[in-house]
Design a protein around this motif. Structure first.
Motif, PDB file in Angstrom:
ATOM      1  N   CYS A 255     -21.564 -31.490  11.491  1.00  0.00           N
ATOM      2  CA  CYS A 255     -19.786 -32.331  10.934  1.00  0.00           C
ATOM      3  C   CYS A 255     -19.472 -33.338  11.105  1.00  0.00           C
ATOM      4  N   GLU A 256     -19.431 -33.470  12.500  1.00  0.00           N
ATOM      5  CA  GLU A 256     -18.838 -35.253  12.164  1.00  0.00           C
ATOM      6  C   GLU A 256     -19.294 -36.635  11.804  1.00  0.00           C
TER       7      GLU A 256
ATOM      8  N   HIS B  51     -21.153 -36.004   9.150  1.00  0.00           N
ATOM      9  CA  HIS B  51     -20.845 -35.715   7.545  1.00  0.00           C
ATOM     10  C   HIS B  51     -20.458 -36.240   7.070  1.00  0.00           C
ATOM     11  N   HIS B  52     -18.778 -35.891   7.952  1.00  0.00           N
ATOM     12  CA  HIS B  52     -17.606 -36.607   7.755  1.00  0.00           C
ATOM     13  C   HIS B  52     -16.945 -37.546   7.989  1.00  0.00           C
ATOM     14  N   SER B  53     -17.816 -38.284   8.673  1.00  0.00           N
ATOM     15  CA  SER B  53     -17.725 -40.119   8.511  1.00  0.00           C
ATOM     16  C   SER B  53     -17.974 -41.232   7.427  1.00  0.00           C
ATOM     17  N   ASP B  54     -18.779 -41.054   6.686  1.00  0.00           N
ATOM     18  CA  ASP B  54     -19.175 -41.628   5.465  1.00  0.00           C
ATOM     19  C   ASP B  54     -19.245 -41.115   3.727  1.00  0.00           C
ATOM     20  N   THR B  55     -18.936 -41.801   3.039  1.00  0.00           N
ATOM     21  CA  THR B  55     -18.932 -40.863   1.357  1.00  0.00           C
ATOM     22  C   THR B  55     -20.162 -40.384   1.179  1.00  0.00           C
TER      23      THR B  55
ATOM     24  N   ASP C  40     -24.376 -37.059   1.879  1.00  0.00           N
ATOM     25  CA  ASP C  40     -23.743 -35.975   0.572  1.00  0.00           C
ATOM     26  C   ASP C  40     -24.080 -34.584   1.325  1.00  0.00           C
ATOM     27  N   TRP C  41     -25.860 -34.551   2.335  1.00  0.00           N
ATOM     28  CA  TRP C  41     -26.114 -33.332   2.966  1.00  0.00           C
ATOM     29  C   TRP C  41     -25.919 -34.100   3.951  1.00  0.00           C
ATOM     30  N   THR C  42     -25.616 -33.123   5.094  1.00  0.00           N
ATOM     31  CA  THR C  42     -26.742 -33.636   6.536  1.00  0.00           C
ATOM     32  C   THR C  42     -26.507 -32.778   7.586  1.00  0.00           C
TER      33      THR C  42
ATOM     34  N   GLN D 121     -24.141 -29.742   6.905  1.00  0.00           N
ATOM     35  CA  GLN D 121     -22.675 -29.692   6.220  1.00  0.00           C
ATOM     36  C   GLN D 121     -23.524 -30.313   4.496  1.00  0.00           C
ATOM     37  N   GLY D 122     -23.154 -29.898   3.962  1.00  0.00           N
ATOM     38  CA  GLY D 122     -23.393 -29.917   2.282  1.00  0.00           C
ATOM     39  C   GLY D 122     -23.673 -28.505   1.960  1.00  0.00           C
TER      40      GLY D 122
END
Length: 150
Positions: free
Chosen positions: A30-31, A33-37, A40-42, A59-60
């Protein structure tokens, strides 16, 4: 590019005292995945048997449910124990297209405190050549800190 120092501190604070691998994987996925645009899938593919990875927290969009060590970028990371930084997945022999949007991939082996391979951490991007060795080095440090208690 994420502020990896800040990301490491956040993840360390969120995971302090936790030793359940799945809970740790969910938080890290979660952390990060949301740290960088670019991400796309983490997520994680867990070692669940001899030469077999199965989907873990992510995530994704959807991911492959299982990946043998003999196939794909994740399998290569598990099989060799080495980071796989792939600038163009279409040029990677045996790439598994779990999502048609994936253009580049970074996969890191995840080891517990005893040094056993417990998973691989997979980050896909819908951009070609999205990852650097600085990304890999920073994430290796974060993963080592989180999973040493497992």
């Amino acid at each position: 590019m994420p502020d990896y120092t800040d990301l490491a501190k956040t993840i360390a604070a969120l995971t302090e005292g936790e030793d359940d691998a799945v809970a740790l994987m969910a938080t890290v996925a979660c952390e990060v995945h949301h740290s960088d645009t670019r991400f796309d899938w983490t997520g994680f593919y867990r070692v669940t048997g001899p030469e077999m990875l199965k989907i873990g927290p992510y995530q994704g969009g959807h991911g492959c449910l299982q990946i043998p060590f003999s196939r794909g970028v994740c399998g290569a990371a598990a099989r060799t124990g080495e980071v796989q930084l792939v600038a163009d997945v279409d040029a990677f022999p045996g790439h598994i297209a779990c999502a048609s949007s994936t253009r580049s991939e970074l996969v890191l082996p995840v080891r517990n405190g005893a040094g056993d391979l417990i998973a691989v951490f997979d980050i896909d991007s819908d951009q070609q050549d999205a990852f650097t060795w600085d990304d890999a080095d920073s994430l290796i440090e974060i993963l080592a800190g989180v999973f040493r208690a497992v």
